[in-house]
Design an enzyme around this catalytic site. Structure first.
Site, PDB file in Angstrom:
ATOM      1  N   HIS A   1       0.822  -1.211   0.000  1.00  0.00           N
ATOM      2  CA  HIS A   1       0.000   0.000   0.000  1.00  0.00           C
ATOM      3  C   HIS A   1       0.859   1.265   0.000  1.00  0.00           C
ATOM      4  CE1 HIS A   1       0.722  -1.162   4.194  1.00  0.00           C
ATOM      5  NE2 HIS A   1       0.619   0.120   4.510  1.00  0.00           N
TER       6      HIS A   1
ATOM      7  N   SER B   1      -1.559  -7.897  -0.372  1.00  0.00           N
ATOM      8  CA  SER B   1      -2.086  -8.778   0.662  1.00  0.00           C
ATOM      9  C   SER B   1      -0.946  -8.962   1.658  1.00  0.00           C
ATOM     10  CB  SER B   1      -2.523 -10.121   0.076  1.00  0.00           C
ATOM     11  OG  SER B   1      -3.116 -10.909   1.070  1.00  0.00           O
ATOM     12  N   LEU B   2      -1.079  -8.343   2.810  1.00  0.00           N
ATOM     13  CA  LEU B   2       0.052  -8.226   3.734  1.00  0.00           C
ATOM     14  C   LEU B   2       0.561  -9.576   4.221  1.00  0.00           C
ATOM     15  CD1 LEU B   2      -1.018  -5.084   5.784  1.00  0.00           C
ATOM     16  CD2 LEU B   2       0.724  -5.250   4.013  1.00  0.00           C
TER      17      LEU B   2
ATOM     18  N   HIS C   1      -4.897   6.960   7.994  1.00  0.00           N
ATOM     19  CA  HIS C   1      -4.451   5.834   7.164  1.00  0.00           C
ATOM     20  C   HIS C   1      -5.290   5.716   5.893  1.00  0.00           C
ATOM     21  CE1 HIS C   1      -2.733   1.795   6.463  1.00  0.00           C
ATOM     22  NE2 HIS C   1      -3.926   1.517   5.961  1.00  0.00           N
TER      23      HIS C   1
ATOM     24  N   ARG D   1      -0.202 -40.636  -8.119  1.00  0.00           N
ATOM     25  CA  ARG D   1       0.796 -39.876  -7.345  1.00  0.00           C
ATOM     26  C   ARG D   1       2.185 -40.469  -7.566  1.00  0.00           C
ATOM     27  NH1 ARG D   1       1.041 -41.863  -1.090  1.00  0.00           N
ATOM     28  NH2 ARG D   1       0.209 -43.960  -1.355  1.00  0.00           N
TER      29      ARG D   1
ATOM     30  N   SER E   1       4.782 -39.156   0.488  1.00  0.00           N
ATOM     31  CA  SER E   1       3.401 -39.397   0.073  1.00  0.00           C
ATOM     32  C   SER E   1       3.089 -38.782  -1.287  1.00  0.00           C
ATOM     33  CB  SER E   1       2.427 -38.825   1.115  1.00  0.00           C
ATOM     34  OG  SER E   1       2.482 -39.573   2.317  1.00  0.00           O
TER      35      SER E   1
ATOM     36  N   GLU F   1       2.849 -24.365   4.265  1.00  0.00           N
ATOM     37  CA  GLU F   1       2.356 -24.329   2.892  1.00  0.00           C
ATOM     38  C   GLU F   1       2.378 -22.914   2.298  1.00  0.00           C
ATOM     39  OE1 GLU F   1       0.828 -28.003   4.830  1.00  0.00           O
ATOM     40  OE2 GLU F   1       0.752 -25.874   5.384  1.00  0.00           O
TER      41      GLU F   1
ATOM     42  N   HIS G   1      -3.640 -37.079  -2.680  1.00  0.00           N
ATOM     43  CA  HIS G   1      -4.612 -37.541  -1.686  1.00  0.00           C
ATOM     44  C   HIS G   1      -5.935 -36.794  -1.822  1.00  0.00           C
ATOM     45  CE1 HIS G   1      -0.908 -39.181  -0.249  1.00  0.00           C
ATOM     46  NE2 HIS G   1      -1.518 -39.853   0.713  1.00  0.00           N
TER      47      HIS G   1
ATOM     48  N   ARG H   1      -4.434 -41.197  -4.433  1.00  0.00           N
ATOM     49  CA  ARG H   1      -3.600 -41.987  -3.529  1.00  0.00           C
ATOM     50  C   ARG H   1      -3.537 -43.454  -3.938  1.00  0.00           C
ATOM     51  NH1 ARG H   1      -4.854 -42.886   2.942  1.00  0.00           N
ATOM     52  NH2 ARG H   1      -2.871 -43.875   3.491  1.00  0.00           N
TER      53      ARG H   1
END
Length: 596
Positions: free
Chosen positions: A58, A105-106, A242, A297, A324, A345, A394, A452
């Site tokens: 911003h 997007s902070l 702000h 997979r 996996s 993630e 999966h 899977r």
């Protein structure tokens, strides 16, 4: 003061913006541009250039004021800020050649910066530095601390976070206010070198930036105490200002000393050598004989390894589930191009975005269900125009006994909703291998959904499966309906078609492995000839295969029945799960009977 004046001017011309957030960080960026940034604005693709990421996106008025001072844009263009058709958007995007990624997007700029720094250290092997301007408000985001731990663990001395601690957030004071020590203790715990400075003292700033570049074996954070709206009494350290242009911009400009036209010669990088590259060779994808059973997979892991051998620009990331997702095959073969992001993630996706900034081709994998945690990062990657390849394993109820917390049932809807994405769902191992290779040259964000359990191989090795295509597996002139399936449900659809044939009912079966874009031509033909479509998906009914098919044929008006997972699954064997969810072969047979 010129940077503050221009931040006020551009926001006033736009009638909106964040001048006060820009004014607090102006001294920090002025010293960086004048003495420490190494960047060739005439050649933004120079691989030796430093990288500057405004995590507090911003504060774009400040960024554009810097570009003007560096001679990259004119004063006239700067005053097009936020106007229709302007490159100078409300928050920065790569529409500008000097911007690596979209921010706004902070909590995302620092994680992406870590990815760029990893590319510099491990892949490009160039000494460019990554500078990330953060706001103190965004330090409440968990993704900041995922990034802090990752950078500390990797010892990334080529990244510096510059935190504008101006004390005031959008609605009032931040959690820690001006207590820079509180932030220092947190970063220090993750192994960062911490420096606390007066963010309006050029001497302290200059020393801190030089110290950051010269620090070895760990990243640096500069915690700068600043005042929001610095230099203009009406807004200096005052709440309620702000995200608004100043009420009296003309008076503020006079108070700041008036307009100036100072230019700054930003020093170009000293190193001119090309980035490191890895060798490649011919592509030899794994092949599976017809009738054999193999998990898609597993085919993904084998195909990724083959692709890595063929292309030195391919890199892989995983969220501590490589055994996996089967990414471990690539990790064992090419450890220097594998990035373990652990159970983080958001940082995994951000790292992938950072790697592709430098031209690498990332494949990032985890359980389909866990990609939901990183959805905002994927969304922002789409805004950045990033080229990512995501793999969700999966998927669906067919994973069996693990239960609903591990079942990706919303992933296709999630990815289909984003701009410019590709969604692929293969049903057998040979198809999977072909699509893994196909994804390497797909622009934007592509998503591959893997299963899977083992499924029968129904396609010959070496067959091609272009994005946007499909395969008609059953077709006869007397078909009374067409079953459209993808992934695990293709095999259920084929079994259902065989059962119906025993009853004298002929139905077509289409493998819609490309869920976005879909093969409209095949769907329209089926809708026209049979008039009855049944979609079957191991996914929620909202936003997945069924909705993709409905959208494609809606103008033709066929009858469409959607079979999907509507209830809340429990623990059960894979076959039981498909039956209980109403997407198994018997449910398909029953649906055809009802429809006819």
């Amino acid at each position: 003061m010129q940077l503050r004046v221009d931040s006020v001017r551009s926001s006033d011309a736009a009638g909106s913006g964040h001048p006060t957030s820009s004014m607090s960080a102006a001294d920090l960026m002025a010293v960086l541009f004048a003495h420490h940034l190494r960047y060739d604005f005439d050649h933004p693709d120079n691989p030796a250039n430093d990288h500057l990421i405004f995590s507090k996106g911003h504060a774009s008025p400040l960024l554009y004021a810097l570009y003007k001072a560096a001679g990259a844009i004119t004063d006239e263009e700067m005053l097009t800020f936020r106007k229709r058709g302007s490159r100078l958007e409300g928050h920065p995007t790569p529409r500008l050649p000097w911007v690596d990624v979209a921010t706004g997007s902070l909590g995302q700029g620092l994680p992406v910066g870590v990815g760029v720094a990893l590319a510099g250290r491990r892949l490009d092997r160039l000494p460019y530095h990554v500078w990330v301007l953060c706001g103190d408000s965004e330090l409440a985001e968990g993704s900041i601390w995922e990034a802090a731990e990752h950078a500390g663990h990797e010892g990334l001395s080529n990244i510096t976070a510059i935190v504008d601690v101006n004390r005031l957030g959008q609605r009032g004071p931040t959690r820690h206010g001006w207590d820079t020590g509180a932030y220092a203790r947190r970063f220090g715990a993750f192994g960062w070198h911490t420096i606390e400075v007066d963010g309006h003292d050029p001497g302290q700033i200059d020393f801190a930036l030089g110290d950051a570049r010269n620090t070895r074996r760990r990243p640096t954070v500069i915690l700068a105490r600043t005042r929001k709206g610095e230099g203009v009494n009406d807004v200096d350290n005052r709440e309620g200002a702000h995200g608004k242009p100043l009420k009296d911009a003309e008076h503020a400009i006079v108070e700041l000393g008036g307009e100036r036209g100072v230019t700054v010669k930003v020093s170009p990088p000293e190193v001119s050598r090309p980035p490191h590259t890895f060798t490649g060779g011919p592509l030899a994808l794994p092949s599976y004989p017809l009738g054999e059973k193999a998990a898609t997979r597993s085919a993904y892991g084998a195909a990724l390894k083959a692709l890595g051998a063929a292309r030195g620009d391919v890199v892989a990331l995983d969220g501590e589930v490589a055994d996996s997702t089967k990414t471990e095959e690539f990790a064992h073969a090419f450890p220097e191009r594998f990035f373990e992001c652990y159970i983080a993630e958001q940082e995994m996706i951000a790292t992938a975005v950072g790697l592709q900034v430098r031209g690498w081709v990332p494949y990032a994998a985890t359980f389909a269900a866990f990609l939901t945690r990183a959805y905002d990062f994927i969304r922002m990657a789409a805004i950045s125009g990033a080229d990512l390849r995501l793999i969700g394993s999966h998927a669906g109820v067919s994973i069996g006994e693990d239960g609903p917390s591990q079942m990706g049932l919303e992933d296709m809807a999630m990815l289909r909703a984003l701009h410019g994405t590709t969604v692929l769902y293969p049903c057998d191992a040979n198809q999977t291998a072909a699509l893994v290779a196909e994804m390497a040259d797909v622009s934007g964000i592509s998503y591959l959904r893997t299963t899977r359990g083992e499924t029968p191989v129904i396609y010959e090795p070496g067959e091609r499966f272009p994005v946007g295509g499909s395969r008609v597996l059953r077709h006869a002139s007397d078909d009374r309906a067409t079953i459209v399936a993808a992934g695990i449900t293709v095999h259920e659809a084929l079994a259902a078609a065989d059962l119906l044939k025993q009853e004298g009912i002929s139905v077509g079966v289409v493998d819609m492995y490309s869920v976005k874009p879909v093969d409209r031509a095949v769907l329209n033909e089926a809708a026209t000839t049979t008039g009855n479509l049944i979609t079957v998906e191991d996914h929620r009914p909202e936003g997945g295969l069924g909705d993709a098919v409905l959208e494609a044929v809606s103008e033709l008006g066929p009858r469409v029945v959607k079979l999907a997972v509507r209830g809340m699954p429990g623990s059960a064997a894979p076959g039981e799960q498909l039956a209980d969810a109403g997407i198994g072969r018997d449910a398909i047979v029953a649906a055809v009977r009802r429809l006819l």
